[in-house]
Design an enzyme around this catalytic site. Structure first.
Site, PDB file in Angstrom:
ATOM      1  N   ARG A  15       0.832  -1.206   0.000  1.00  0.00           N
ATOM      2  CA  ARG A  15       0.000   0.000   0.000  1.00  0.00           C
ATOM      3  C   ARG A  15       0.867   1.256   0.000  1.00  0.00           C
ATOM      4  O   ARG A  15       1.021   1.923  -1.017  1.00  0.00           O
ATOM      5  CB  ARG A  15      -0.951  -0.027   1.210  1.00  0.00           C
ATOM      6  CG  ARG A  15      -2.154   0.920   1.095  1.00  0.00           C
ATOM      7  CD  ARG A  15      -1.861   2.368   1.412  1.00  0.00           C
ATOM      8  NE  ARG A  15      -1.437   2.570   2.789  1.00  0.00           N
ATOM      9  CZ  ARG A  15      -1.033   3.751   3.255  1.00  0.00           C
ATOM     10  NH1 ARG A  15      -1.008   4.812   2.462  1.00  0.00           N
ATOM     11  NH2 ARG A  15      -0.632   3.883   4.507  1.00  0.00           N
ATOM     12  N   ASP A  16       1.455   1.568   1.132  1.00  0.00           N
ATOM     13  CA  ASP A  16       2.261   2.780   1.255  1.00  0.00           C
ATOM     14  C   ASP A  16       3.481   2.732   0.344  1.00  0.00           C
ATOM     15  O   ASP A  16       3.915   3.751  -0.193  1.00  0.00           O
ATOM     16  CB  ASP A  16       2.691   2.942   2.722  1.00  0.00           C
ATOM     17  CG  ASP A  16       3.047   4.369   3.084  1.00  0.00           C
ATOM     18  OD1 ASP A  16       2.938   5.250   2.208  1.00  0.00           O
ATOM     19  OD2 ASP A  16       3.434   4.616   4.233  1.00  0.00           O
ATOM     20  N   HIS A 205       5.852   4.436  12.845  1.00  0.00           N
ATOM     21  CA  HIS A 205       5.944   4.435  11.373  1.00  0.00           C
ATOM     22  C   HIS A 205       6.990   5.485  10.979  1.00  0.00           C
ATOM     23  O   HIS A 205       6.721   6.683  11.057  1.00  0.00           O
ATOM     24  CB  HIS A 205       4.568   4.772  10.808  1.00  0.00           C
ATOM     25  CG  HIS A 205       4.493   4.793   9.307  1.00  0.00           C
ATOM     26  ND1 HIS A 205       3.653   3.968   8.601  1.00  0.00           N
ATOM     27  CD2 HIS A 205       5.121   5.552   8.380  1.00  0.00           C
ATOM     28  CE1 HIS A 205       3.765   4.207   7.309  1.00  0.00           C
ATOM     29  NE2 HIS A 205       4.656   5.185   7.150  1.00  0.00           N
ATOM     30  N   CYS A 238       5.230   9.800   0.122  1.00  0.00           N
ATOM     31  CA  CYS A 238       3.867  10.323   0.161  1.00  0.00           C
ATOM     32  C   CYS A 238       3.687  11.382  -0.918  1.00  0.00           C
ATOM     33  O   CYS A 238       4.475  12.329  -0.996  1.00  0.00           O
ATOM     34  CB  CYS A 238       3.574  10.932   1.541  1.00  0.00           C
ATOM     35  SG  CYS A 238       1.948  11.697   1.660  1.00  0.00           S
TER      36      CYS A 238
END
Length: 298
Positions: A15-16, A205, A238
């Protein structure tokens, strides 16, 4: 030293790790990547995200991806809003991650709402999810620094953690989104969160932008954290955090922990094979320490 005997790794690579890739990674490759990670011993994983394909096109195959995850794995999917949660409820997935940035500016860039407004929307959604027996994970972005506002006050991060705890979430994932934190900041924040919310599961995280992630993990261990989000191959970044590089590499974290006598349940050789699989599908070379040395020795 105050160290646990066992640590849980939450793999976020599918995902990330992949969300920021410009070229679409083939769905079958993603499925095989997930299966190989499971084969390496991963028991908890963020597998995909139910977000708008317009904003994150890499995740447009989310509904297909969740069908491929084998039983026995805690498969977590990210759902940023009501629409995303409704889509999750159409699947067999029973673990959902929601997210909010401590920083208002980051939150506006990411989900087009200030933090307070996001929480007002999320709290009833969390309540509904809990009534339906979902596991709910709250991902707290910009817990240390914001790319737009700079240093984030510890009190603001702890206050947001408390709000999520009161809303009934099962776990907090507290993120150094742009990789600016240092070990003293990691120890300080996580010590206070553990003291404030001793019964709640808390994961750390870290992004490895400035190569301090492993040191921050060691500091978090000292603060009582035994759950960590990591990404195979150090993949990630991100789209709404300029300058942020990948997540801390699963293989580097596992190697460090195992050498320290801390059990992760993960096989490094099989993890390396999973990274071999995904390497041709991503845009940048895998340069993590353990992976490079493992491949040079073969």
């Amino acid at each position: 030293m105050n160290l646990p005997t066992k640590v849980t790794i939450i793999e976020v690579g599918p995902r990330d790790g992949l969300q920021n890739e410009e070229s679409f990674v083939d769905t079958e490759v993603k499925k095989k990547f997930i299966l190989q990670l499971v084969g390496a011993g991963i028991k908890e994983m963020e597998v995909t995200s139910f977000v708008s394909p317009k904003w994150v096109p890499q995740m447009r195959d989310a509904a297909e991806i969740v069908q491929a995850v084998p039983a026995g794995v805690k498969s977590i999917v990210l759902a940023p809003n009501r629409r995303g949660v409704d889509r999750v409820m159409e699947t067999s997935i029973n673990a959902v991650a929601v997210f909010v940035g401590v920083s208002n500016t980051f939150n506006k860039k990411n989900i087009n709402k200030p933090t307070k407004e996001s929480m007002e929307e999320l709290i009833p959604i969390i309540s509904e999810l809990k009534k339906r027996n979902y596991f709910v994970r709250a991902c707290i972005s910009t817990a240390f620094y914001c790319p737009y506002e700079g240093k984030v006050a510890e009190a603001d991060t702890i206050s947001l953690c408390r709000e999520f705890a009161e809303a009934g979430v099962d776990e907090l994932s507290v993120a150094d989104t742009i990789g600016m934190a240092v070990p003293t900041e990691s120890f300080s924040l996580f010590s206070k969160i553990k003291k404030e919310l001793p019964e709640l599961m808390v994961a750390a995280h870290f992004h490895d932008t400035r190569k301090t992630a492993l040191a921050n993990i060691f500091a978090a261990l000292q603060a009582g954290i035994d759950r960590f989000d990591t990404s195979a191959g150090g993949l990630g970044g991100c789209p709404f955090a300029p300058g942020a590089t990948g997540n801390v590499a699963t293989e580097d974290v596992v190697y460090m922990l195992q050498r320290m006598g801390i059990d992760t349940g993960i096989n490094l050789d099989k993890l390396t094979e999973a990274i071999d699989l995904i390497t041709p599908a991503v845009s940048r070379p895998i340069t993590t320490g353990y992976y490079q040395l493992a491949r040079k020795s073969n």
